[in-house]
Design an enzyme around this catalytic site. Structure first.
Site, PDB file in Angstrom:
ATOM      1  N   GLY A 153       6.177  20.606 -15.367  1.00 10.07           N
ATOM      2  CA  GLY A 153       5.433  19.469 -15.812  1.00 10.07           C
ATOM      3  C   GLY A 153       4.006  19.599 -16.714  1.00 10.07           C
ATOM      4  O   GLY A 153       3.903  19.198 -17.588  1.00 10.07           O
ATOM      5  N   ARG A 167       1.068  25.588 -16.560  1.00 15.75           N
ATOM      6  CA  ARG A 167       1.899  26.300 -15.969  1.00 15.75           C
ATOM      7  C   ARG A 167       2.949  26.992 -17.038  1.00 15.75           C
ATOM      8  O   ARG A 167       3.222  28.146 -16.571  1.00 15.75           O
ATOM      9  CB  ARG A 167       2.838  25.432 -14.909  1.00 15.75           C
ATOM     10  CG  ARG A 167       3.226  26.415 -13.696  1.00 15.75           C
ATOM     11  CD  ARG A 167       3.829  25.428 -12.724  1.00 15.75           C
ATOM     12  NE  ARG A 167       2.872  24.999 -11.910  1.00 15.75           N
ATOM     13  CZ  ARG A 167       2.788  23.852 -11.199  1.00 15.75           C
ATOM     14  NH1 ARG A 167       3.927  23.238 -11.229  1.00 15.75           N
ATOM     15  NH2 ARG A 167       1.500  23.326 -10.647  1.00 15.75           N
ATOM     16  N   ARG A 202       0.431  17.456 -29.324  1.00 17.69           N
ATOM     17  CA  ARG A 202      -0.051  16.754 -28.018  1.00 17.69           C
ATOM     18  C   ARG A 202      -0.309  17.624 -26.950  1.00 17.69           C
ATOM     19  O   ARG A 202      -0.642  17.204 -25.694  1.00 17.69           O
ATOM     20  CB  ARG A 202       0.920  15.716 -27.636  1.00 17.69           C
ATOM     21  CG  ARG A 202       1.330  14.604 -28.692  1.00 17.69           C
ATOM     22  CD  ARG A 202       2.175  13.706 -28.202  1.00 17.69           C
ATOM     23  NE  ARG A 202       2.482  12.590 -29.060  1.00 17.69           N
ATOM     24  CZ  ARG A 202       1.941  11.344 -28.985  1.00 17.69           C
ATOM     25  NH1 ARG A 202       1.265  11.027 -27.897  1.00 17.69           N
ATOM     26  NH2 ARG A 202       2.328  10.277 -29.788  1.00 17.69           N
ATOM     27  N   ARG A 249      14.274  22.585 -14.748  1.00 14.92           N
ATOM     28  CA  ARG A 249      12.851  21.895 -14.322  1.00 14.92           C
ATOM     29  C   ARG A 249      12.326  22.691 -13.354  1.00 14.92           C
ATOM     30  O   ARG A 249      12.998  23.010 -12.233  1.00 14.92           O
ATOM     31  CB  ARG A 249      13.207  20.497 -13.901  1.00 14.92           C
ATOM     32  CG  ARG A 249      11.720  19.968 -13.010  1.00 14.92           C
ATOM     33  CD  ARG A 249      11.539  18.266 -13.252  1.00 14.92           C
ATOM     34  NE  ARG A 249      10.826  17.918 -12.066  1.00 14.92           N
ATOM     35  CZ  ARG A 249       9.574  18.154 -11.856  1.00 14.92           C
ATOM     36  NH1 ARG A 249       8.871  18.973 -12.968  1.00 14.92           N
ATOM     37  NH2 ARG A 249       9.067  17.694 -10.971  1.00 14.92           N
ATOM     38  N   VAL A 250      11.226  23.226 -13.349  1.00 14.19           N
ATOM     39  CA  VAL A 250      10.619  24.052 -12.250  1.00 14.19           C
ATOM     40  C   VAL A 250       9.229  23.114 -11.828  1.00 14.19           C
ATOM     41  O   VAL A 250       8.374  23.245 -12.915  1.00 14.19           O
ATOM     42  CB  VAL A 250      10.108  25.440 -12.558  1.00 14.19           C
ATOM     43  CG1 VAL A 250      11.333  26.315 -12.733  1.00 14.19           C
ATOM     44  CG2 VAL A 250       9.711  25.611 -13.806  1.00 14.19           C
ATOM     45  N   SER A 280       6.784  20.811  -8.605  1.00 13.51           N
ATOM     46  CA  SER A 280       6.361  20.697  -7.335  1.00 13.51           C
ATOM     47  C   SER A 280       7.131  19.337  -6.615  1.00 13.51           C
ATOM     48  O   SER A 280       7.274  18.528  -7.530  1.00 13.51           O
ATOM     49  CB  SER A 280       4.839  20.402  -7.044  1.00 13.51           C
ATOM     50  OG  SER A 280       4.264  19.344  -7.811  1.00 13.51           O
ATOM     51  N   GLU A 328      10.346  13.587  -6.275  1.00 11.88           N
ATOM     52  CA  GLU A 328       9.390  14.021  -7.269  1.00 11.88           C
ATOM     53  C   GLU A 328       9.718  12.931  -8.644  1.00 11.88           C
ATOM     54  O   GLU A 328       9.965  11.823  -8.066  1.00 11.88           O
ATOM     55  CB  GLU A 328       9.838  15.522  -7.858  1.00 11.88           C
ATOM     56  CG  GLU A 328      11.557  15.451  -7.938  1.00 11.88           C
ATOM     57  CD  GLU A 328      12.034  15.223  -9.347  1.00 11.88           C
ATOM     58  OE1 GLU A 328      11.723  15.505 -10.283  1.00 11.88           O
ATOM     59  OE2 GLU A 328      13.140  14.094  -9.324  1.00 11.88           O
ATOM     60  N   MET A 329       9.620  13.208  -9.902  1.00 14.64           N
ATOM     61  CA  MET A 329       9.410  12.000 -10.980  1.00 14.64           C
ATOM     62  C   MET A 329      10.383  12.260 -12.018  1.00 14.64           C
ATOM     63  O   MET A 329      10.170  11.499 -12.849  1.00 14.64           O
ATOM     64  CB  MET A 329       7.934  11.886 -11.258  1.00 14.64           C
ATOM     65  CG  MET A 329       7.037  11.507  -9.886  1.00 14.64           C
ATOM     66  SD  MET A 329       5.602  10.647 -10.460  1.00 14.64           S
ATOM     67  CE  MET A 329       5.653   9.147 -11.024  1.00 14.64           C
ATOM     68  N   SER A 387       4.870  20.944  -2.461  1.00 12.58           N
ATOM     69  CA  SER A 387       3.479  21.034  -2.295  1.00 12.58           C
ATOM     70  C   SER A 387       2.713  20.315  -1.060  1.00 12.58           C
ATOM     71  O   SER A 387       1.757  20.486  -0.979  1.00 12.58           O
ATOM     72  CB  SER A 387       2.906  20.421  -3.807  1.00 12.58           C
ATOM     73  OG  SER A 387       3.493  19.164  -3.965  1.00 12.58           O
ATOM     74  N   ASP A 388       3.565  19.379  -0.737  1.00  8.54           N
ATOM     75  CA  ASP A 388       3.114  18.432   0.684  1.00  8.54           C
ATOM     76  C   ASP A 388       4.333  17.984   1.292  1.00  8.54           C
ATOM     77  O   ASP A 388       5.434  17.936   0.692  1.00  8.54           O
ATOM     78  CB  ASP A 388       2.190  17.304   0.139  1.00  8.54           C
ATOM     79  CG  ASP A 388       2.707  16.468  -0.742  1.00  8.54           C
ATOM     80  OD1 ASP A 388       3.073  15.161  -0.512  1.00  8.54           O
ATOM     81  OD2 ASP A 388       3.231  16.817  -2.059  1.00  8.54           O
ATOM     82  N   ARG A 438      -1.767  24.920  -5.095  1.00  9.18           N
ATOM     83  CA  ARG A 438      -0.627  24.588  -6.162  1.00  9.18           C
ATOM     84  C   ARG A 438      -0.630  25.448  -7.527  1.00  9.18           C
ATOM     85  O   ARG A 438       0.494  25.645  -8.006  1.00  9.18           O
ATOM     86  CB  ARG A 438      -0.778  23.048  -6.643  1.00  9.18           C
ATOM     87  CG  ARG A 438      -0.366  22.278  -5.239  1.00  9.18           C
ATOM     88  CD  ARG A 438      -0.718  20.643  -5.827  1.00  9.18           C
ATOM     89  NE  ARG A 438      -0.794  19.921  -4.891  1.00  9.18           N
ATOM     90  CZ  ARG A 438       0.048  18.433  -4.674  1.00  9.18           C
ATOM     91  NH1 ARG A 438       0.517  18.290  -5.820  1.00  9.18           N
ATOM     92  NH2 ARG A 438      -0.231  17.896  -3.740  1.00  9.18           N
TER      93      ARG A 438
END
Length: 238
Positions: free
Chosen positions: A24, A28, A47, A91-92, A94, A183-184, A207-208, A221
């Site tokens: 995301g 990263r 962007r 996709r990699v 959290s 996740e999203m 991550s949590d 993170r």
């Protein structure tokens, strides 16, 4: 050398590999490119969504930020697949665990992705579609984890449109259905890939844990996701 460009991706002649990793955070993406790939060339800065192409053990690999949420990854995944001919989109990211037995930094693999989003409505499907990962990538990732003796959790994840949910009971209800984490992005990625007939997979570092309250710091993170990358990158050789 490709001369294609879109409103959101302008490679300026740099090739985009058939296998691409989508974290995301564009920072990263830069970290992965600088620490895991050789002969790296930047292919996008539109962007400030950074994208890079290099090689991993001699195989071309690209990596690019995808932003947060299904509308954002929906744009980048669609363009990468349909305009730049990406065939393996991974996709990699959290994830917040929804099961008590999943510890911080353990890896979750999204075999499927439930969602509270209306993203899938665009396909006008006469029923309820279940966004699902590519078996080819899923099996290869799990095989690589077994080879490296890394514990992974494989199952259903939730791709949510809402980060701060006004209904505090939501996560518990998804957890009761056995959903591993929230996740999203992955439901949109899986649907776009399925529609185009290409491979997609979502893999995540915990991550949590939303159930136990355990949390990684922002610094942790940034630095704790290397194991996930080392499992994902060999998939480029498929």
């Amino acid at each position: 050398m490709s001369t294609k460009n879109t409103p959101h991706i302008n490679p300026k002649g740099v090739d985009i590999a058939e296998t691409i990793l989508l974290p995301g955070d564009p920072r990263r993406a830069k970290f992965i490119a600088e620490n895991y790939l050789e002969d790296v060339v930047q292919f996008n800065e539109v962007r400030n969504m950074l994208g890079f192409t290099g090689t991993y053990k001699g195989t071309p690999v690209s990596v690019m930020g995808s932003g947060m949420g299904m509308p954002s990854i929906g744009i980048y995944a669609y363009e990468l697949i349909n305009f730049f001919e990406a065939k393996n989109v991974i996709r990699v990211g959290s994830i917040g665990a929804l099961q008590k037995d999943i510890d911080l930094y353990e890896i979750i693999v999204g075999a499927s992705a439930s969602t509270d989003s209306n993203f899938l409505d665009q396909y006008n499907i006469p029923g309820t579609y279940a966004p699902t990962a590519s078996w080819k990538l899923l099996k290869a990732f799990v095989d690589e984890a077994e080879k490296q003796q890394v514990k992974v959790h494989v199952g259903n994840v939730l791709s949510s449109d809402v980060f701060y949910n006004d209904d505090e009971t939501v996560n518990g209800r998804w957890a009761r259905m056995g959903v591993l984490g929230v996740e999203m992005e992955s439901a949109a990625l899986y649907a776009i890939a399925a529609r185009a007939g290409v491979n997609a997979l979502g893999v995540f570092t915990t991550s949590d844990n939303i159930i136990t309250g355990a949390k990684a710091t922002a610094e942790e993170r940034e630095t704790s996701f290397t194991q996930m990358m080392e499992l994902a990158l060999p998939l480029a050789a498929l």
